[in-house]
Design an enzyme around this catalytic site. Structure first.
Site, PDB file in Angstrom:
ATOM      1  N   SER A 155     -55.226 -48.248 -35.302  1.00 36.74           N
ATOM      2  CA  SER A 155     -56.153 -49.603 -34.988  1.00 36.74           C
ATOM      3  C   SER A 155     -55.369 -50.134 -33.783  1.00 36.74           C
ATOM      4  O   SER A 155     -55.897 -51.131 -32.981  1.00 36.74           O
ATOM      5  CB  SER A 155     -56.286 -50.318 -35.965  1.00 36.74           C
ATOM      6  OG  SER A 155     -57.416 -49.962 -36.838  1.00 36.74           O
TER       7      SER A 155
ATOM      8  N   SER B  49     -59.543 -50.406 -34.869  1.00 36.43           N
ATOM      9  CA  SER B  49     -60.210 -51.909 -34.958  1.00 36.43           C
ATOM     10  C   SER B  49     -59.559 -53.011 -33.989  1.00 36.43           C
ATOM     11  O   SER B  49     -60.350 -53.902 -33.846  1.00 36.43           O
ATOM     12  CB  SER B  49     -59.892 -52.238 -36.303  1.00 36.43           C
ATOM     13  OG  SER B  49     -58.419 -52.551 -36.662  1.00 36.43           O
TER      14      SER B  49
ATOM     15  N   LYS C 233     -54.917 -60.725 -32.819  1.00 32.93           N
ATOM     16  CA  LYS C 233     -56.016 -60.217 -33.785  1.00 32.93           C
ATOM     17  C   LYS C 233     -56.506 -61.123 -34.694  1.00 32.93           C
ATOM     18  O   LYS C 233     -55.387 -61.611 -35.385  1.00 32.93           O
ATOM     19  CB  LYS C 233     -55.420 -58.963 -34.017  1.00 32.93           C
ATOM     20  CG  LYS C 233     -56.646 -57.774 -34.707  1.00 32.93           C
ATOM     21  CD  LYS C 233     -55.949 -56.347 -35.408  1.00 32.93           C
ATOM     22  CE  LYS C 233     -57.009 -55.574 -35.609  1.00 32.93           C
ATOM     23  NZ  LYS C 233     -56.474 -54.497 -36.121  1.00 32.93           N
TER      24      LYS C 233
END
Lengths: 99, 509
Positions: free
Chosen positions: B183, B159, B84
């Site tokens: 997330s 996210s 990420k």
């Protein structure tokens, strides 16, 4: 409780150092009012005698030994800066003429 | 698609160790798959913001050389991973999904990046996310949305939508996510993958770009429970560079995953959280959740209903605490030391340049949350809002304590609905925030939680997640339950849930 005016939104934007366009201010005023109306739900909870939690872990004063350690090389840090000069960050003027 | 990209991380590591395939071949197969399906912001899955093919192949070659030299390889050596883009990497740009950090090259690696490299894990590239990890759809990325591999017109969650989509599209067998309010878990649920939010403090935050520091936690994402456990073991453990890191041994999550796979949950006490269901929950989500609860009973668990009365206030408390921390954390993006600088023309002051840069550099959701936090922390409102939210946080932690005195784990759906269409909620913040209703309490209390595939909703054929919550530092219980459910469903479905997803051949080209 909340009913947030456009002027208040503009003041908050100034406090937060956010240059917002006029249409952004209008749009945000409505949305902030709606969100604050919803989160005001927390005020319904009877919690006068409840201690606040700021952090999930009960940790205090996490210290390390006070000893010299290597830090990041200045060149590699300055390489990512928007502007650098003479081994330092170059920034726009901080003080006005009269200061 | 090469057969290599369908295999689990554990299988790939074993094959590399045995010399059946080289780490370079495994990496190349995944890079080919990325080229085949990932596409761009306009079309394709768009899970990646940056792919480092040369760096990945070089890291894989090192693993192959070590093997050739007779060195002992770790349990994930040579396995590719999608990282990420909110975790710093010295050899790749790190943007946090924001224009304000476009092209930024951090001067250092995050602790978890460093640990993964030492374990021989091959970092393929950086995955897309909502700007500064704020959102539930990945639509708040400044670089365009990621698409759900199950249906490219829908969101992959957020996210960490990029990391979850990379797994679901077979672009990587492992990924790293970060979870502030859901997330890791919500994207896992809506893509049919596994996502674990470890206990707060269980995994180092050094080099994780902060969203809300008292809530943020990095964790493993994978297609199988065992793979997530193997990755958990690599990244977890005390880090002196993070003062909130827990100095205790990491729970043996790999052993728990192996034990769970045997499918016997006799003696395990499971609590169904009464408050996390009912109105607002999609029928197909509730149906798959109820099936899974019945499955837990069948596997020997003792299931009871548990009430956590303050969870109802979790969302409200979270949307005061989180923006308050965000408004403070994002103050560091001031156009002086890194990232974007706008309007530095010799006439403007530092403060004007700062304000202009932040106005141009931040997207709508980041601005909304900075403004909310600034409001909640301002004098006159502080006690009524932020102070009260912190008290509710205490009450939620107490609800967990009381519940865990009765049961070993709690369960709920991960998210009230399946993946929704891209664009549907992007300018309706309250509707978007509802996605995290079930996941937020664990961030506020800091305990461990995870999402595991629980089947497909009848009405839309999209994945549903089982949310499992365990006490602080009892992360192993998540893996025990997750692996038991996974193996029972694999027997029922004839394979993993993801095997029912579309093949996506050539969509990114």
């Amino acid at each position: 409780m909340p009913s947030i005016s456009r002027e208040e939104v503009a003041h908050l934007a100034h406090l937060a150092r956010l240059d917002l366009a006029p249409d952004e201010l209008d749009h945000l005023a409505g949305q902030l009012d709606q969100i604050l109306g919803a989160v005001a739900q927390v005020t319904e909870v009877a919690a006068d005698d409840i201690p606040p939690t700021s952090h999930a872990l009960p940790l205090t004063n996490v210290f390390r030994e006070d000893e010299q350690r290597a830090c990041l090389p200045a060149e590699s840090v300055l390489a990512a800066a928007p502007a650098a000069e003479d081994g330092r960050f170059r920034v726009p003027q901080i003080l006005g003429d009269e200061q | 698609m090469s057969g290599l990209t369908r295999r689990t991380a554990a299988e790939l590591a074993a094959a590399i160790k045995q010399g059946e395939v080289s780490a370079v071949e495994v990496t190349r197969a995944h890079l080919d798959r990325i080229a085949e399906v990932d596409g761009t912001a306009e079309a394709g899955v768009h899970a990646f913001l940056h792919v480092d093919a040369d760096g990945a192949l070089a890291a894989a070659a090192v693993v192959d050389q070590k093997r050739a030299a007779g060195e002992e390889l770790g349990p994930l050596a040579g396995v590719p991973l999608a990282l990420k883009d909110v975790i710093t990497t010295a050899d790749m740009p790190t943007t946090a999904g924001s224009k304000i950090l476009e092209g930024w090259r951090p001067p250092y690696d995050a602790t978890i990046a460093q640990r993964m490299r030492e374990a021989g894990i091959v970092i393929l590239g950086k995955t897309n996310l909502d700007e500064f990890a704020m959102g539930s759809s990945t639509e708040n990325s400044a670089f365009g949305p990621t698409r759900n591999p199950w249906d490219l017109t829908r969101i992959p969650g957020g996210s960490g939508g990029g990391s979850a989509a990379a797994l679901a599209a077979y672009e990587a067998p492992l990924a790293i996510g970060t979870d502030t309010g859901g997330s890791i878990r919500q994207p896992a649920a809506v893509t049919g993958t596994v996502g674990v939010k470890p206990t707060y403090g269980g995994v180092s935050r050094y080099g994780l770009i902060a969203c809300a520091s008292s809530l943020d936690q990095a964790g493993p994402c994978a297609r199988t429970v065992l793979d997530a456990a193997l990755l958990h073991t690599v990244i977890a453990g005390h880090d002196p560079l993070d003062s909130t890191s827990i100095a205790q041994p990491v729970p043996d999550v790999v052993a728990a995953a192996r034990r769970g796979a045997e499918g016997d949950l006799t003696g395990l006490r499971v609590g169904v959280v009464k408050e996390l269901g009912g109105e607002g929950y999609q029928a197909g989500v509730e149906a798959r959740f109820n099936d899974t609860v019945a499955l837990l009973s069948k596997l020997g668990a003792e299931v009871v209903e548990v009430s956590c009365p303050h969870f109802t206030y979790g969302l409200a408390a979270y949307y005061l605490i989180l923006p308050s921390e965000v408004s403070s954390n994002l103050a560091r993006f001031d156009a002086m030391r890194y990232g974007l600088r706008v309007g530095d023309d010799g006439t403007r002051s530092a403060e004007e340049v700062m304000s202009l840069t932040r106005g141009r550099g931040f997207g709508a959701e980041a601005k909304r949350r900075i403004m909310l936090g600034t409001y909640a922390l301002s004098s006159g409102y502080y006690d009524a809002y932020y102070g009260q939210a912190q008290k509710v946080r205490t009450l939620i932690a107490r609800d967990f304590e009381a519940a865990f005195a009765q049961v070993d784990v709690l369960v709920s759906p991960t998210t009230p609905t399946t993946a929704f269409p891209i664009g549907e909620k992007v300018d309706d913040p309250l509707a978007m925030y509802m996605n995290d209703l079930c996941t937020i309490p664990s961030n506020l209390a800091g305990n461990a939680s995870a999402s595991f595939p629980a089947g497909l909703a009848d009405e839309d054929g999209l994945p549903v997640g089982l949310h499992v919550m365990a006490p602080v530092m009892a992360d192993d219980r998540l893996y025990l339950v997750g692996a038991a459910v996974e193996s029972a469903y694999a027997a029922q479905w004839g394979g993993t849930l993801l095997e029912q997803a579309p093949a996506l051949e050539g969509i990114g080209q």
